[in-house]
Design a protein around this motif. Structure first.
Motif, PDB file in Angstrom:
ATOM      1  N   MET A 100     -58.684  -7.287  70.501  1.00  0.00           N
ATOM      2  CA  MET A 100     -59.098  -5.913  70.220  1.00  0.00           C
ATOM      3  C   MET A 100     -60.143  -5.877  69.108  1.00  0.00           C
ATOM      4  O   MET A 100     -61.150  -5.160  69.208  1.00  0.00           O
ATOM      5  N   LEU A 101     -59.926  -6.663  68.053  1.00  0.00           N
ATOM      6  CA  LEU A 101     -60.893  -6.691  66.957  1.00  0.00           C
ATOM      7  C   LEU A 101     -62.248  -7.185  67.449  1.00  0.00           C
ATOM      8  O   LEU A 101     -63.297  -6.622  67.107  1.00  0.00           O
ATOM      9  N   ALA A 102     -62.229  -8.237  68.256  1.00  0.00           N
ATOM     10  CA  ALA A 102     -63.489  -8.774  68.784  1.00  0.00           C
ATOM     11  C   ALA A 102     -64.166  -7.780  69.724  1.00  0.00           C
ATOM     12  O   ALA A 102     -65.376  -7.521  69.621  1.00  0.00           O
ATOM     13  N   ASP A 103     -63.390  -7.207  70.631  1.00  0.00           N
ATOM     14  CA  ASP A 103     -63.950  -6.253  71.591  1.00  0.00           C
ATOM     15  C   ASP A 103     -64.471  -4.992  70.905  1.00  0.00           C
ATOM     16  O   ASP A 103     -65.387  -4.337  71.408  1.00  0.00           O
ATOM     17  N   SER A 104     -63.880  -4.655  69.747  1.00  0.00           N
ATOM     18  CA  SER A 104     -64.299  -3.463  69.009  1.00  0.00           C
ATOM     19  C   SER A 104     -65.496  -3.722  68.103  1.00  0.00           C
ATOM     20  O   SER A 104     -65.968  -2.797  67.429  1.00  0.00           O
ATOM     21  N   GLY A 105     -65.966  -4.966  68.074  1.00  0.00           N
ATOM     22  CA  GLY A 105     -67.169  -5.271  67.306  1.00  0.00           C
ATOM     23  C   GLY A 105     -66.944  -5.628  65.856  1.00  0.00           C
ATOM     24  O   GLY A 105     -67.893  -5.634  65.063  1.00  0.00           O
ATOM     25  N   TYR A 106     -65.696  -5.955  65.477  1.00  0.00           N
ATOM     26  CA  TYR A 106     -65.442  -6.339  64.088  1.00  0.00           C
ATOM     27  C   TYR A 106     -65.947  -7.757  63.821  1.00  0.00           C
ATOM     28  O   TYR A 106     -65.908  -8.625  64.704  1.00  0.00           O
ATOM     29  N   HIS A 107     -66.416  -7.963  62.604  1.00  0.00           N
ATOM     30  CA  HIS A 107     -66.854  -9.280  62.151  1.00  0.00           C
ATOM     31  C   HIS A 107     -66.053  -9.654  60.911  1.00  0.00           C
ATOM     32  O   HIS A 107     -66.003  -8.880  59.953  1.00  0.00           O
ATOM     33  N   THR A 108     -65.436 -10.839  60.921  1.00  0.00           N
ATOM     34  CA  THR A 108     -64.656 -11.240  59.765  1.00  0.00           C
ATOM     35  C   THR A 108     -65.572 -11.660  58.619  1.00  0.00           C
ATOM     36  O   THR A 108     -66.626 -12.268  58.831  1.00  0.00           O
ATOM     37  N   ILE A 109     -65.150 -11.309  57.417  1.00  0.00           N
ATOM     38  CA  ILE A 109     -65.841 -11.771  56.220  1.00  0.00           C
ATOM     39  C   ILE A 109     -64.830 -12.510  55.344  1.00  0.00           C
ATOM     40  O   ILE A 109     -63.622 -12.429  55.569  1.00  0.00           O
ATOM     41  N   LEU A 110     -65.340 -13.223  54.349  1.00  0.00           N
ATOM     42  CA  LEU A 110     -64.507 -13.987  53.440  1.00  0.00           C
ATOM     43  C   LEU A 110     -64.610 -13.411  52.028  1.00  0.00           C
ATOM     44  O   LEU A 110     -65.495 -12.599  51.742  1.00  0.00           O
ATOM     45  N   PRO A 111     -63.701 -13.801  51.139  1.00  0.00           N
ATOM     46  CA  PRO A 111     -63.646 -13.145  49.825  1.00  0.00           C
ATOM     47  C   PRO A 111     -64.936 -13.196  49.014  1.00  0.00           C
ATOM     48  O   PRO A 111     -65.277 -12.226  48.336  1.00  0.00           O
TER      49      PRO A 111
END
Length: 286
Positions: A100-111
């Motif tokens: 869901m996160l990927a399909d919704s266009g979210y991009h992970t970031i780091l601290p």
């Protein structure tokens, strides 16, 4: 939520072994076992740490980045209490949530990216989100990390060092592999002792020795911390700063405007949540 945390999260220390269901040979799996459906993200820039005072008001004014917190990724058992299930995301649900996160266009970031954004106004990818994992559970390595790899996601693993190498927990080699794969390793104390009660030798036992051990394992400086149970106090923050930490994560309480980098908010991805509930919580909690 804080009452729940105080009551439930001790399960994450020694008692949590009983809540695991991984076969002994599952720790042989590596991050390269899963195929990648998305190219891995480029290495995130290191934090450009401020040399002088930071603009705390500017940090508080910036839009918060959603930060999710996970503990166990496994299927529920008959012995799991109703409250404990909040902290146990079942395997199929975790996979659905990542998709869901990927399909919704979210991009992970780091601290460090978060630091650069909050302190220096650096840009972030569209729809940024951070995935964090507490307590060193084996299933974070065998299940969560390979699933994240499919989407090019990176995460932050806050390690409780007393557990390293014990049954159902990660080994030193696994922690090193996560670090080498581009994930961030952070400190989560030695044995999940309440940060608000630290005094005297506790700083050496709970912070100094675990930090040194993690730095020896990863070959990298450890600069991020997560409070056990999400509990913190303002008296302890200077002790973290003295030891080279540049930020710390709590849970769902409000940030402290005097210490916004050391009271970064997270929300639990509850074991009861559907993908729709998670999506709505991300949108409305930050």
């Amino acid at each position: 939520m804080m009452k729940q945390l105080s009551a439930l999260l001790p399960l994450c220390v020694f008692g949590m072994v009983a809540c695991q269901s991984k076969p002994a040979n599952s720790d042989k799996k590596t991050l390269s076992d899963s195929s990648s459906k998305a190219s891995t993200t480029t290495e995130a820039p290191a934090a450009n740490v401020a040399k002088g005072p930071i603009d705390k008001a500017a940090i508080m004014a910036r839009k918060q980045v959603p930060v999710l917190c996970y503990h166990q990724i496994r299927d529920w058992k008959a012995t799991d209490s109703k409250g404990a299930k909040d902290y146990i995301v079942q395997i199929a649900a975790f996979k659905e949530h990542m998709k869901m996160l990927a399909d919704s266009g979210y991009h992970t970031i780091l601290p460090d990216q978060l630091y650069n954004y909050l302190v220096n106004g650096a840009s972030l990818p569209s729809k940024p989100i951070m995935l964090t994992f507490d307590d060193t559970d084996l299933d974070q390595f065998t299940i969560a990390a390979p699933e994240m790899k499919k989407y090019g996601f990176k995460g932050v693993f806050f390690v409780m060092t007393v557990s390293i190498g014990r049954p159902h927990y990660m080994t030193k080699e696994m922690i090193k592999q996560l670090s080498d794969a581009g994930h961030v390793i952070g400190s989560h104390t030695w044995d999940h002792h309440n940060f608000k009660k630290f005094q005297g030798k506790d700083w050496e036992t709970q912070i100094d020795k675990p930090t040194k051990k993690l730095e020896e394992i990863t070959g990298k400086k450890i600069t991020w911390f997560a409070y056990p149970f999400g509990l913190w106090n303002e008296q302890g923050i200077p002790e973290l700063k003295k030891r080279g930490f540049i930020g710390a994560f709590q849970l769902a309480e409000k940030r402290d405007p005097n210490e916004p980098l050391f009271t970064i908010r997270r929300i639990l991805d509850s074991g009861y949540w559907s993908t729709k509930t998670l999506s709505n919580s991300i949108k409305h909690s930050f």
